[in-house]
Design a protein around this motif. Structure first.
Motif, PDB file in Angstrom:
ATOM      1  N   PRO A  56      40.261  -4.138   6.867  1.00 25.16           N
ATOM      2  CA  PRO A  56      39.393  -4.647   7.932  1.00 25.16           C
ATOM      3  C   PRO A  56      40.157  -5.332   9.051  1.00 25.16           C
ATOM      4  O   PRO A  56      39.724  -5.323  10.201  1.00 25.16           O
ATOM      5  N   PHE A  57      41.340  -5.920   8.730  1.00 25.65           N
ATOM      6  CA  PHE A  57      42.095  -6.609   9.769  1.00 25.65           C
ATOM      7  C   PHE A  57      42.604  -5.614  10.808  1.00 25.65           C
ATOM      8  O   PHE A  57      42.587  -5.880  12.003  1.00 25.65           O
ATOM      9  N   ALA A  58      43.049  -4.427  10.330  1.00 27.54           N
ATOM     10  CA  ALA A  58      43.560  -3.405  11.242  1.00 27.54           C
ATOM     11  C   ALA A  58      42.441  -2.773  12.067  1.00 27.54           C
ATOM     12  O   ALA A  58      42.689  -2.246  13.145  1.00 27.54           O
ATOM     13  N   SER A  59      41.206  -2.809  11.557  1.00 24.82           N
ATOM     14  CA  SER A  59      40.109  -2.159  12.280  1.00 24.82           C
ATOM     15  C   SER A  59      39.331  -3.120  13.174  1.00 24.82           C
ATOM     16  O   SER A  59      38.410  -2.707  13.878  1.00 24.82           O
ATOM     17  N   LEU A  60      39.698  -4.411  13.157  1.00 22.92           N
ATOM     18  CA  LEU A  60      39.072  -5.389  14.047  1.00 22.92           C
ATOM     19  C   LEU A  60      40.050  -5.753  15.163  1.00 22.92           C
ATOM     20  O   LEU A  60      41.243  -5.961  14.887  1.00 22.92           O
ATOM     21  N   ASN A  61      39.581  -5.829  16.385  1.00 21.13           N
ATOM     22  CA  ASN A  61      40.429  -6.186  17.522  1.00 21.13           C
ATOM     23  C   ASN A  61      40.765  -7.678  17.432  1.00 21.13           C
ATOM     24  O   ASN A  61      39.865  -8.516  17.483  1.00 21.13           O
ATOM     25  N   PRO A  62      42.062  -8.024  17.294  1.00 21.44           N
ATOM     26  CA  PRO A  62      42.410  -9.436  17.126  1.00 21.44           C
ATOM     27  C   PRO A  62      42.138 -10.294  18.355  1.00 21.44           C
ATOM     28  O   PRO A  62      42.129 -11.521  18.269  1.00 21.44           O
ATOM     29  N   ARG A  63      41.895  -9.647  19.497  1.00 20.89           N
ATOM     30  CA  ARG A  63      41.741 -10.388  20.760  1.00 20.89           C
ATOM     31  C   ARG A  63      40.284 -10.704  21.103  1.00 20.89           C
ATOM     32  O   ARG A  63      40.024 -11.369  22.096  1.00 20.89           O
ATOM     33  N   ILE A  64      39.342 -10.172  20.330  1.00 22.68           N
ATOM     34  CA  ILE A  64      37.947 -10.486  20.634  1.00 22.68           C
ATOM     35  C   ILE A  64      37.296 -11.151  19.424  1.00 22.68           C
ATOM     36  O   ILE A  64      37.696 -10.925  18.281  1.00 22.68           O
ATOM     37  N   THR A  65      36.311 -11.994  19.690  1.00 22.46           N
ATOM     38  CA  THR A  65      35.630 -12.717  18.612  1.00 22.46           C
ATOM     39  C   THR A  65      34.863 -11.733  17.740  1.00 22.46           C
ATOM     40  O   THR A  65      34.525 -10.615  18.165  1.00 22.46           O
ATOM     41  N   ILE A  66      34.534 -12.180  16.544  1.00 22.11           N
ATOM     42  CA  ILE A  66      33.822 -11.258  15.642  1.00 22.11           C
ATOM     43  C   ILE A  66      32.394 -11.020  16.131  1.00 22.11           C
ATOM     44  O   ILE A  66      31.831  -9.942  15.910  1.00 22.11           O
ATOM     45  N   SER A 113      27.700 -17.331   8.023  1.00 22.32           N
ATOM     46  CA  SER A 113      26.916 -18.153   8.941  1.00 22.32           C
ATOM     47  C   SER A 113      27.012 -17.597  10.363  1.00 22.32           C
ATOM     48  O   SER A 113      28.110 -17.252  10.830  1.00 22.32           O
ATOM     49  N   PRO A 114      25.896 -17.500  11.075  1.00 26.11           N
ATOM     50  CA  PRO A 114      25.948 -17.041  12.479  1.00 26.11           C
ATOM     51  C   PRO A 114      26.838 -17.912  13.360  1.00 26.11           C
ATOM     52  O   PRO A 114      27.315 -17.459  14.396  1.00 26.11           O
ATOM     53  N   SER A 115      27.115 -19.137  12.928  1.00 24.14           N
ATOM     54  CA  SER A 115      27.944 -20.039  13.731  1.00 24.14           C
ATOM     55  C   SER A 115      29.399 -19.582  13.818  1.00 24.14           C
ATOM     56  O   SER A 115      30.148 -20.066  14.660  1.00 24.14           O
ATOM     57  N   VAL A 116      29.816 -18.647  12.947  1.00 28.37           N
ATOM     58  CA  VAL A 116      31.211 -18.199  12.968  1.00 28.37           C
ATOM     59  C   VAL A 116      31.434 -17.091  13.999  1.00 28.37           C
ATOM     60  O   VAL A 116      32.547 -16.586  14.127  1.00 28.37           O
ATOM     61  N   ALA A 117      30.405 -16.702  14.744  1.00 31.56           N
ATOM     62  CA  ALA A 117      30.517 -15.579  15.679  1.00 31.56           C
ATOM     63  C   ALA A 117      31.586 -15.798  16.744  1.00 31.56           C
ATOM     64  O   ALA A 117      32.136 -14.836  17.284  1.00 31.56           O
ATOM     65  N   SER A 118      31.907 -17.055  17.045  1.00 31.00           N
ATOM     66  CA  SER A 118      32.888 -17.346  18.097  1.00 31.00           C
ATOM     67  C   SER A 118      34.325 -17.367  17.575  1.00 31.00           C
ATOM     68  O   SER A 118      35.257 -17.608  18.344  1.00 31.00           O
ATOM     69  N   ARG A 119      34.525 -17.114  16.293  1.00 35.72           N
ATOM     70  CA  ARG A 119      35.874 -17.129  15.721  1.00 35.72           C
ATOM     71  C   ARG A 119      36.526 -15.748  15.830  1.00 35.72           C
ATOM     72  O   ARG A 119      35.852 -14.740  16.050  1.00 35.72           O
ATOM     73  N   TYR A 120      37.852 -15.742  15.599  1.00 36.07           N
ATOM     74  CA  TYR A 120      38.631 -14.510  15.686  1.00 36.07           C
ATOM     75  C   TYR A 120      38.973 -13.992  14.282  1.00 36.07           C
ATOM     76  O   TYR A 120      38.953 -14.766  13.309  1.00 36.07           O
ATOM     77  N   PRO A 121      39.308 -12.685  14.148  1.00 42.27           N
ATOM     78  CA  PRO A 121      39.537 -12.108  12.820  1.00 42.27           C
ATOM     79  C   PRO A 121      40.560 -12.852  11.965  1.00 42.27           C
ATOM     80  O   PRO A 121      40.398 -12.953  10.745  1.00 42.27           O
ATOM     81  N   HIS A 122      41.641 -13.399  12.593  1.00 36.06           N
ATOM     82  CA  HIS A 122      42.689 -14.039  11.790  1.00 36.06           C
ATOM     83  C   HIS A 122      42.211 -15.328  11.121  1.00 36.06           C
ATOM     84  O   HIS A 122      42.897 -15.865  10.248  1.00 36.06           O
ATOM     85  N   GLU A 123      41.041 -15.834  11.517  1.00 28.28           N
ATOM     86  CA  GLU A 123      40.525 -17.075  10.953  1.00 28.28           C
ATOM     87  C   GLU A 123      39.706 -16.856   9.681  1.00 28.28           C
ATOM     88  O   GLU A 123      39.124 -17.801   9.144  1.00 28.28           O
ATOM     89  N   PHE A 124      39.670 -15.607   9.185  1.00 27.29           N
ATOM     90  CA  PHE A 124      38.856 -15.284   8.017  1.00 27.29           C
ATOM     91  C   PHE A 124      39.716 -14.729   6.889  1.00 27.29           C
ATOM     92  O   PHE A 124      40.789 -14.179   7.121  1.00 27.29           O
TER      93      PHE A 124
END
Length: 597
Positions: A392-402, A435-446
């Motif tokens: 999933p890390f390779a398929s998510l753009n690291p520069r945009i929020t989830i 949680s919907p509150s995590v929408a502003s985070r980036y992939p590396h934070e998960f």
């Protein structure tokens, strides 16, 4: 085990990372030893500190943002006191390491043969010609088909499992005193996993090598480990002989970890999948898992594949990656596609979704012919069918929020405005247990499990009817794997989703699927209801796949099938090769087995 001083001695190892201007310990007071000829396993969930322990011992953490204290002694030398130049001589020579993600460990601009030979020249003082000969021998030893012709290929030409075999060959080539194996078999199918375990055991006997085995696969632990260290959130919670820990775990967390292991043969004749046990780590308990539903067999298939073939031309022949494959999947049904790495599973999934161009055949999704559709047709099809990728890390753009990643396909297809798409992303995050509150985070934070949930949310954004899940839970530890698999079953039940579940994890496949198709060298050799295929496998390859699953019981150690003596067959054929017609026998209702020529 040796009575001499241990090969590796770790004492009060503590590692802290700098975060927000302060140091935060992520592993605390870790102590254990590994003797010559002994295998010690470190187990625990993702985030428990297993890999950080290994990286600390190898001095591979960035010095600016990490701080390591305690003692790490290799044959009496404290590695934490050595210079970086001295450590470079230790790494790859005295200590071999197999990393979990081979693509980030192999250099994409050099051939695999060049990278293997370079390590041998540096650490074993061989000439380049001797090193190339030894590189070929090691590639053959880890059972890479057509090894001589693949020496000069680049890492991107290998499947994930094949790349991991190259990494294993590289780690073992220099005959290290200590091998640190960080999830070395996670990306491998069960037959190759069994082969690799045989190889590591052989070399361990030959060289009296110490092995530190980091894994979340308790079946592998039961098969290989003399002693086991259990970690939870950076702490050692239990340590002892493997057979004693499996027989009578003391800590609640260890009990819960063992209770959550999927075990082959527990499903019986039930036609329905069954949810994984939900673990209560504090109490050390797990429920039995609730049954899922059976699809309506009268519904029209959402996916219909007929005579699908995908071939790739090479200068010296043609790879028959997928050969004359046919199957159908109905709404609410899971068809698992299983087989060795390189057998054509992922290529089948990618061809179905139009990511790879087929050579011949037909694919219909929700009644529409995918292969004859133009760009507009493929774009429309992707509202009906989506893919969940293995990494999933390779398929998510690291520069945009989830949140933006989930909303992107909705906006791209013009289904909603930005405000509505944000609301839909929040709903989907909630649906997958975040949680919907995590929408502003980036992939590396998960964590890995959370990123896989995000990938599932993104796949659901267009309300598809079919999801191709390519090794969607393979890299996850046992408890997170259970959570994600249960989530997929819940979503299937509530939304009527059809799944093509591509996997090499036979215990998960038995639990989650309605039907199973077994692939070998690009062909389906057996297909049928899950209970029938697992209960009475008809093809020798299917039988070997099931036998190769390591049992989570140290008392049954040595139950893996014997090491293969013949060379693995290759899907590389001459350019004029024509696949022979295949005959399938129906050995039980809906259960077909390819007749052996």
């Amino acid at each position: 085990m040796s009575e001499a001083s241990p090969v590796l001695s770790v004492e009060k190892l503590t590692t802290a990372f700098r975060a927000g201007g302060e140091w935060r310990a992520v592993i605390r007071d870790i102590s254990f030893t590994v003797d010559a000829g002994e295998t010690v396993a470190i187990v625990g969930e993702s985030g428990s500190g297993k890999s950080v322990t290994a990286l600390s011992a190898m001095r591979l953490l960035p010095p600016a943002t990490s701080r390591v204290s305690g003692h790490v002694r290799l044959e009496g030398r404290d590695l934490l006191t050595l210079s970086e130049k001295e450590m470079r001589a230790v790494r790859g020579g005295r200590i071999g390491m197999i990393f979990q993600e081979p693509m980030t460990s192999l250099n994409p601009v050099f051939t695999v043969g060049n990278q293997l030979a370079e390590a041998l020249v540096l650490h074993r003082d061989l000439s380049w010609a001797q090193a190339e000969a030894e590189a070929l021998r090691m590639m053959e030893r880890v059972r890479i088909p057509a090894a001589r012709s693949r020496l000069n290929e680049y890492p991107h030409r290998f499947s994930g499992g094949m790349r991991q075999r190259v990494m294993i060959a590289m780690a073992l080539a220099c005959r290290p005193k200590l091998l640190i194996a960080d999830e070395p078999t996670t990306a491998l199918d069960v037959t190759i996993q069994a082969e690799i375990l045989h190889i590591i055991r052989e070399l361990q006997r030959e060289e009296n090598m110490a092995v530190l085995f980091i894994t979340h696969d308790m079946g592998v632990v039961a098969e290989v480990a003399d002693r086991t260290v259990v970690m939870l959130r950076g702490d050692m919670v239990e340590e002892g002989r493997t057979d004693a820990i499996f027989a009578a775990p003391r800590e609640p967390y260890t009990k819960a970890l063992l209770a959550a292991i999927p075990r082959l043969g527990t499903m019986g004749a039930s036609p329905a999948p069954k949810r994984f046990p939900r673990v209560d780590a504090a109490a050390g308990l797990a429920d039995d898992g609730a049954p899922a539903s059976v699809p309506d067999s009268t519904q029209a298939p959402v996916l219909d594949v007929a005579g699908l073939s995908t071939r790739f031309d090479l200068p010296n022949g043609r790879i028959h990656a997928v050969e004359n494959v046919s199957f159908a999947i109905r709404p609410g049904e899971t068809l698992a596609l299983v087989g060795e790495s390189g057998c054509g599973k992922s290529t089948t999934g990618r061809t179905i979704l139009g990511l790879v161009k087929p050579s011949e055949g037909a694919v219909r999704i929700d009644g529409e012919d995918v292969l004859s559709a133009g760009r507009a047709g493929l774009r429309q099809m992707r509202r009906t069918a989506q893919m969940i990728f293995q990494d999933p890390f390779a398929s998510l753009n690291p520069r945009i929020t989830i949140g933006a990643a989930i909303a992107e396909p909705i906006l791209s297809h013009g289904l909603m405005n930005r405000a509505a798409a944000r609301e839909r992303a929040a709903e989907l995050l909630d649906k997958v247990g975040l949680s919907p509150s995590v929408a502003s985070r980036y992939p590396h934070e998960f964590s890995g499990g959370q990123r896989q949930r995000i990938s599932i949310a993104r796949a659901l954004a267009l309300s598809p009817k079919l999801i191709v899940a390519d090794e969607a839970v393979s890299a996850l530890d046992v408890s997170v794997k259970a959570q994600v698999a249960n989530l997929m079953l819940d979503l299937q039940e509530s939304m009527g989703l059809a799944y093509l579940f591509i996997s090499h994890d036979m215990a998960v496949v038995e639990r989650i699927s309605h039907r199973v198709a077994v692939m070998y060298l690009g062909e389906i050799v057996e297909i049928g209801p899950r209970a029938s295929v697992f209960g009475a496998p008809g093809h020798p390859y299917t039988k070997r796949l099931i036998e190769a699953v390591p049992l989570p019981d140290p008392a049954r150690r040595g139950s893996l099938p014997p090491k293969l003596s013949e060379e693995l067959k290759s899907p590389l054929r001459p350019l004029d090769y024509v696949a022979p017609p295949r005959i399938y026998d129906e050995v039980a209702p809906g259960h077909f087995v390819q007749r052996i020529a």
